[in-house]
Design a protein around this motif. Structure first.
Motif, mmCIF file in Angstrom:
data_model
loop_
_atom_site.group_PDB
_atom_site.id
_atom_site.type_symbol
_atom_site.label_atom_id
_atom_site.label_comp_id
_atom_site.label_asym_id
_atom_site.label_seq_id
_atom_site.Cartn_x
_atom_site.Cartn_y
_atom_site.Cartn_z
ATOM 1 N N TRP A 108 0.891 -1.314 -0.200
ATOM 2 C CA TRP A 108 0.088 -0.028 0.159
ATOM 3 C C TRP A 108 0.910 1.261 -0.107
ATOM 4 C CZ3 TRP A 108 -5.411 0.003 -0.456
ATOM 5 C CH2 TRP A 108 -5.992 -1.209 -0.340
ATOM 6 N N GLU A 123 -7.753 -3.175 -9.580
ATOM 7 C CA GLU A 123 -8.092 -2.539 -8.414
ATOM 8 C C GLU A 123 -7.514 -2.772 -7.105
ATOM 9 O OE1 GLU A 123 -12.276 -2.778 -8.939
ATOM 10 O OE2 GLU A 123 -12.282 -4.995 -8.006
ATOM 11 N N GLY A 125 -8.912 -2.654 -3.892
ATOM 12 C CA GLY A 125 -9.605 -3.588 -3.428
ATOM 13 C C GLY A 125 -9.546 -3.198 -1.836
ATOM 14 N N SER A 126 -10.095 -3.934 -1.035
ATOM 15 C CA SER A 126 -9.970 -3.812 0.365
ATOM 16 C C SER A 126 -8.721 -3.976 1.089
ATOM 17 C CB SER A 126 -10.962 -5.059 1.293
ATOM 18 O OG SER A 126 -12.060 -4.778 0.764
ATOM 19 N N SER A 127 -8.216 -3.306 2.086
ATOM 20 C CA SER A 127 -7.000 -3.568 2.766
ATOM 21 C C SER A 127 -6.669 -4.674 3.219
ATOM 22 C CB SER A 127 -7.035 -2.507 4.070
ATOM 23 O OG SER A 127 -7.674 -2.753 4.892
ATOM 24 N N TRP A 128 -5.504 -5.227 3.169
ATOM 25 C CA TRP A 128 -5.406 -6.629 3.558
ATOM 26 C C TRP A 128 -5.418 -6.893 5.081
ATOM 27 C CZ3 TRP A 128 -0.051 -7.451 0.610
ATOM 28 C CH2 TRP A 128 -0.514 -7.511 -0.801
ATOM 29 N N ASP A 129 -5.846 -5.764 6.069
ATOM 30 C CA ASP A 129 -6.194 -6.376 7.393
ATOM 31 C C ASP A 129 -7.672 -6.252 7.575
ATOM 32 O OD1 ASP A 129 -6.369 -3.626 7.215
ATOM 33 O OD2 ASP A 129 -5.181 -3.340 9.100
ATOM 34 N N SER A 130 -8.463 -6.056 6.542
ATOM 35 C CA SER A 130 -9.829 -5.784 6.528
ATOM 36 C C SER A 130 -10.483 -7.420 6.849
ATOM 37 C CB SER A 130 -10.596 -5.277 5.194
ATOM 38 O OG SER A 130 -10.334 -6.321 4.039
ATOM 39 N N GLU A 132 -12.707 -8.749 5.049
ATOM 40 C CA GLU A 132 -13.182 -9.348 3.922
ATOM 41 C C GLU A 132 -11.890 -9.998 3.394
ATOM 42 O OE1 GLU A 132 -14.311 -8.363 -0.693
ATOM 43 O OE2 GLU A 132 -13.833 -6.757 0.713
ATOM 44 N N THR A 133 -10.740 -9.239 3.628
ATOM 45 C CA THR A 133 -9.711 -10.073 2.869
ATOM 46 C C THR A 133 -9.043 -11.098 3.960
ATOM 47 O OG1 THR A 133 -8.842 -8.192 2.248
ATOM 48 C CG2 THR A 133 -7.106 -9.628 2.325
ATOM 49 N N THR A 184 -12.424 -11.222 -6.626
ATOM 50 C CA THR A 184 -13.323 -10.853 -6.320
ATOM 51 C C THR A 184 -14.325 -10.299 -7.590
ATOM 52 O OG1 THR A 184 -12.234 -8.318 -6.345
ATOM 53 C CG2 THR A 184 -12.386 -9.698 -4.299
ATOM 54 N N ASN A 189 -7.318 -7.928 -8.252
ATOM 55 C CA ASN A 189 -7.432 -6.979 -7.120
ATOM 56 C C ASN A 189 -6.330 -7.209 -6.343
ATOM 57 O OD1 ASN A 189 -8.356 -6.596 -3.991
ATOM 58 N ND2 ASN A 189 -10.075 -6.348 -4.984
#
Length: 262
Positions: A108, A123, A125-130, A132-133, A184, A189
Motif C-alpha cells: 500500500w 483495483e 480493493g480492501s486493505s489486507w487487514d480488513s 473481507e480479506t 473478487t 485485485n
C-alpha cells in the motif's frame, strides 16, 4: 524521479515477492530502489553473499559493509520492533532508517507514492487487514501456508490432516475461480497478489517440500489460468519477477526440473 524508498527482498520469499510485484505494477521502480539478499540463508540468517553460484551477487547499496540483514536491522529499526530480521525490509532512502518490514504495508505504501499508476484491469480493493480479506486468506491461503508443516508431522494422522486441508483449499479456490475471473470479480485485485506469490510457488517449491505432489496444470485449470493472467501483468514483468528465483538457484527455466508456470 528521486528515490524515496530502499527495498531489501529475497527472491525466495513469497512475502517479499509482494513488495517486488507492487514495485512493478505501480510503476515506481525509479522511486523504490531494490536489492536482494542471497537465496540461501547463512547461519540461519538472510545474508549478502557474492557467490557465483547464486548468479546475482548481493550486497546492500545503503549499507555495503553489512554481511547479514540483521546488521541493517540493528542499525535502522526502531527499538520497539520485533527483531525478526525478515524480508521485505523497507528503508527511507534518504534517512536510511527502517519504515516497515510488513509486506502488506509496503504494498500500500508503494501504491500511494507520487506518480504511482494503477494498471489496466486492476483495483486495489480492501486493505489486507480488513475482515473481507482475512476471510479470503483464511479459506484459500492459510491452509496452503500451513502445508509447510507437513514434512515435520509426527504422525500419519497429523500429516493427513494438514494435507487434506490444503487440498480442500485448492478445491474451493478452483470453484471460486470457475465463477469469477479473479478473486473478487472481473478485475485483478490487491488480494489476488496477496495469494498469487504463494500459489505461483506451489509446483516448483512448495509441493516438493511438502511432498504433496499436486499439479495445477493437470488438476486445476481455473487456478492455472489465474496464475498465468497475473504473471502476464505489465507485459510479463510480474511473471519475470518469479523467474528470477529460478535463475538464482541455477535454472532459468524451472526449479527441481519443473517449469516455472503451470
Amino acid at each position: 524521479m528521486a528515490q524515496r524508498y530502499h527495498s531489501i527482498v529475497s527472491w525466495t520469499c513469497p512475502f517479499a515477492h509482494r513488495s517486488t510485484v507492487a514495485r512493478i505494477i505501480f510503476g515506481v521502480e525509479s522511486s523504490v530502489d531494490q536489492v536482494e539478499v542471497s537465496p540461501v540463508r547463512l547461519e540461519n540468517k538472510w545474508a549478502f553473499q557474492d557467490k557465483a553460484e547464486y548468479h546475482t551477487p548481493t550486497h546492500d547499496s545503503l549499507y555495503p559493509e553489512a554481511k547479514f540483514l540483521s546488521d541493517i536491522y540493528d542499525q535502522t529499526s526502531p527499538a520497539n520492533w520485533d527483531k525478526v530480521n525478515s524480508v521485505p525490509l523497507i528503508l527511507d532512502a534518504n534517512t536510511k532508517k527502517a519504515i516497515t518490514n510488513n509486506s502488506a504495508e509496503s504494498f500500500w505504501l508503494f501504491a500511494q507514492l507520487p506518480g504511482a499508476k494503477m494498471p489496466e484491469n486492476f483495483e486495489l480493493g480492501s486493505s489486507w487487514d480488513s475482515a473481507e480479506t482475512k476471510q479470503i486468506t483464511s479459506q484459500y491461503l492459510d491452509p496452503v501456508t500451513h502445508s509447510f508443516k507437513a514434512p515435520v508431522a509426527k504422525t500419519q494422522e497429523e500429516y493427513d490432516e494438514i494435507t487434506t486441508g490444503t487440498i480442500k483449499a485448492f478445491d474451493a479456490f478452483e470453484q471460486l475461480l470457475g465463477k469469477n475471473q479473479f478473486i473478487t470479480g472481473s478485475k485483478i485485485n490487491g488480494v489476488d497478489i496477496l495469494l498469487w506469490t504463494f500459489y505461483v510457488r506451489w509446483e516448483t517449491v512448495m509441493a516438493p517440500f511438502t511432498r504433496l505432489y499436486i499439479s495445477f496444470r493437470a488438476q486445476y485449470p481455473n487456478i492455472t489460468r489465474w496464475i498465468r493472467a497475473i504473471a502476464a501483468m505489465e507485459g510479463g514483468k510480474v511473471g519475470q519477477s518469479f523467474k528470477q528465483y529460478a535463475h538464482d538457484v541455477g535454472n532459468a527455466d524451472g526449479v527441481h526440473g519443473i517449469p516455472i508456470f503451470p
